[in-house]
Design a protein around this motif. Sequence first.
Motif, short mmCIF file in Angstrom:
data_model
loop_
_atom_site.label_atom_id
_atom_site.label_comp_id
_atom_site.label_asym_id
_atom_site.label_seq_id
_atom_site.Cartn_x
_atom_site.Cartn_y
_atom_site.Cartn_z
N SER A 113 53.20 53.99 58.23
CA SER A 113 54.38 54.45 58.95
C SER A 113 55.49 54.75 57.94
O SER A 113 55.70 53.99 57.00
N LYS A 139 54.28 61.70 57.37
CA LYS A 139 53.29 62.53 58.07
C LYS A 139 53.96 63.51 59.04
O LYS A 139 53.67 64.71 59.03
N THR A 140 54.85 62.95 59.86
CA THR A 140 55.54 63.82 60.81
C THR A 140 56.40 64.85 60.08
O THR A 140 56.44 66.02 60.45
N THR A 141 57.02 64.38 59.00
CA THR A 141 57.85 65.30 58.22
C THR A 141 57.02 66.48 57.72
O THR A 141 57.46 67.64 57.79
N1 LIG Z 1 67.09 62.60 59.19
C1 LIG Z 1 66.62 61.64 58.37
N2 LIG Z 1 67.45 61.03 57.52
C2 LIG Z 1 67.01 60.08 56.70
N3 LIG Z 1 65.73 59.69 56.63
C3 LIG Z 1 64.85 60.26 57.46
C4 LIG Z 1 65.24 61.28 58.36
N4 LIG Z 1 64.15 61.68 59.05
C5 LIG Z 1 63.12 60.95 58.57
N5 LIG Z 1 63.54 60.11 57.63
C6 LIG Z 1 62.70 59.18 56.89
O1 LIG Z 1 61.61 59.87 56.35
C7 LIG Z 1 60.49 59.02 56.29
C8 LIG Z 1 59.27 59.71 56.84
O2 LIG Z 1 59.39 59.84 58.23
P1 LIG Z 1 58.20 60.37 59.11
O3 LIG Z 1 58.67 60.41 60.50
O4 LIG Z 1 57.71 61.64 58.52
O5 LIG Z 1 57.11 59.24 58.93
P2 LIG Z 1 55.69 59.11 59.60
O6 LIG Z 1 54.71 59.07 58.47
O7 LIG Z 1 55.52 60.16 60.62
O8 LIG Z 1 55.79 57.70 60.27
P3 LIG Z 1 55.16 57.19 61.65
O9 LIG Z 1 53.74 56.90 61.32
O10 LIG Z 1 55.92 55.95 61.94
O11 LIG Z 1 55.35 58.25 62.62
C9 LIG Z 1 60.86 57.74 57.02
O12 LIG Z 1 61.12 56.74 56.07
C10 LIG Z 1 62.11 58.10 57.75
O13 LIG Z 1 62.96 57.00 57.85
#
Ligand SMILES: Nc1ncnc2c1ncn2[C@@H]1O[C@H](COP(=O)(O)OP(=O)(O)OP(=O)(O)O)[C@@H](O)[C@H]1O
Lengths: 385, 228
Positions: B43, B47-49
């Motif tokens: 997490s 990934k979502t990014t």
């Molecule tokens: N607008 C923002 N400002 C600051 N940090 C951000 C912002 N959007 C995302 N992040 C950070 O970027 C990182 C990646 O987020 P992301 O949502 O891509 O993770 P993920 O791999 O999809 O996680 P999960 O499995 O929980 O969905 C996280 O640490 C999040 O806190």
Amino acid sequence: MNDLTIIRKNLFRKKLRAILLTLSIMIAFLIYGALGAFYNVWTAGVDMAAANRLITVNRINFTVDMPIAYFSRIQSVEGIENVSHANWFGGYYQEPRNFIQTFAISPEAYLESYPELVIPPEQRADFIADRTCLLVGVDLAAQYGWEVGDRIPLNSNIWQQDDGTSDWDFNICALFDGDEEEIPANYAMFHYEYYNESLAFNRDRIGWMVVNTTDPDLNDQVARDIDALFANSSAETETTTEAAFSRAFLEQVGNIAMILLSVIGAAFATILMIVGTTMVMAINERTQEIAVMKTLGFPAPRIFRMVLSESILLSFVGGLLGLGLATLIVEGASSALAGFLPGLSMPMDVVLTAFGLMLGLGLLTGLGPALSAQRLSIIEAFNKH
Amino acid sequence: MTALYTLTDLSKKYTRGKETLTIFEELNMTIDQGDFISIMGPSGSGKTTLLNLLGGIDRPSSGAVDCEGVRVDKLSEGKLAKWRSAHVGFIFQFYNLMPMLSAAQNVELPLLLTSLSSKERKKRVETALDIVGILDRKGHRPAQLSGGQQQRVGIARAVVADPKVLLCDEPTGDLDRATADEVLETLQLLNRELNKTIVMVTHDPAAAGYASRQLHLDKGRFVEREAV
Ligand SMILES: Nc1ncnc2c1ncn2[C@@H]1O[C@H](COP(=O)(O)OP(=O)(O)OP(=O)(O)O)[C@@H](O)[C@H]1O
Ligand SMILES: [Mg+2]
């Protein structure tokens, strides 16, 4: 399905909320429409007042009369083009609830005072020649189905004849209409002589005089001269412009304009706040959905239009219901109140203003939410979730 | 195989005051036409990014996102919206259907951005609903459907405009095993029969098993595993 389907479904997704909002808007427009219509009949006379017309009444107030001798004395005042006089007859037809505004007038001069009254030339001549002729407004004639040639009695609830009766026989020999839609044509007039000669008491008195000046710039001077002429007499006069006189009459009725304006203003300020905050809340609840629409590729301007259209739609649904209801009420009251407020109907300018208000209300309440929906960032909206 | 996406030196950083949070830096990868890629990772690993960058709803701090010669990261907002509607289908963990619209109307939504007539739209909607096996529920609103059924509607909405790529963020994250498998089989079918390129983020190794290429994202780097 098209954008309108979505707009409509968005608006009515919470049934109770949509109904309450619609009702509150409806009530505001009902108040506006109904009061607007009433106000319009009350002020019809003010709007139609000619700039060069003065009204001379007894200084005590306009219901107190004055000697007929004033009519000849006033002729000597400089700057006067024409003078006529009138009395309040207080007529009704058959029964008192059929109240008919009737004046006993100096026939020729009075018609000259009011050039906006249109009468076919032959009928005009008949009216001036026939002492028992009743000159009837076309709207009034239509209301009772009267035609030229009809003979009708009118009763007075004020005056009595020599013989103790209070009904006068008339011969309808002429009809008049205004040269513009707004000019009332719902009253009747007849010869002062016919009235005066048959009176049991109070003969040789006139109710008020109508003075046309040669130039509106002379109004003040002429008014002062007239009142100076009768100063220190048993019946002092007060001369004002017709518009001011009509307005003074309105003020006596209770400063209606102010009351109406504040009632309508309060109603609209209230719905503006209710609808405004509700729309902001409704769009906030949909942040996620708006982000999805944008993700799917709906362009920001289209989202803006959809949100704005929603509040405009709401405003028009409520507004049209209210205006429709107001029209029903006004038309219903129109026949019931024909005697007291003749010519009561939903005026076009009230309808047009209502449409303007609907659009304005929709824009004002929708603009904020629409802008925030347009600016909404997809990423931020999804992160909040 | 032809590359659909080419990511070059892709970086995504967030600056909060003086601190800089680097999600990934100098990331390079290609996604081929017809790939079914699963992305796993802890997490917060980004990934979502990454999906957002591929889908053109977020912009990189630097580097290039190239999709069939189009520099997605350089498109204006308006052009980006248009590009998304034509090229990308999104599938969300929580379906993200419009609650006041029926299944068919939800699926029709992306077609409102096309010039198709309402008759053609209807035909397309029915085909899409049929492919995901939920045509018999087309008149139901989301609240009247189960999670699995809602996700099918979500998939139908994603494919109805016939995009090349489907981006799925934990599409089975809210479903039980059996339902998840059904949904994953549907995705696999779309990949194999209709040649849709799929990028799917998941926490579930079993779900990742449906993909033809499994990637692991950790500390801004990809680790590739052999598909089973
Ligand atoms: N607008 C923002 N400002 C600051 N940090 C951000 C912002 N959007 C995302 N992040 C950070 O970027 C990182 C990646 O987020 P992301 O949502 O891509 O993770 P993920 O791999 O999809 O996680 P999960 O499995 O929980 O969905 C996280 O640490 C999040 O806190
Ligand atoms: Mg995520």
